[in-house]
Design a protein around this motif. Structure first.
Motif: not given
Length: 68
Positions: A38-49
């Motif tokens: 999910l982090a790779e697919m959404n690079p602008t989002m933080s872990f918490n988000e």
């Protein structure tokens, strides 16, 4: 279901993290894999988000913590 080969150091860290997170080693690995994907697919989002979004998608209603 398949088998994933990881080095001994990563497996040791996975085992330690699973104790803290109260998850099985397999569940901890699955969590890390999902969050990483999910982090790779959404690079602008933080872990918490990412976690908050996944909790909302699962129907979990979170309440803000109030300071004492």
């Amino acid at each position: 279901m398949g088998i994933v080969n990881i080095d001994d150091e990563l497996h040791d860290q996975l085992r330690k993290a699973s104790v803290v997170s109260v998850r099985s080693i397999n569940a901890q690995a699955a969590f890390w894999l999902k969050i990483g994907m999910l982090a790779e697919m959404n690079p602008t989002m933080s872990f918490n988000e990412i976690v908050a979004r996944e909790l909302r998608a699962a129907g979990v209603v979170t309440q803000p913590i109030r300071a004492a």
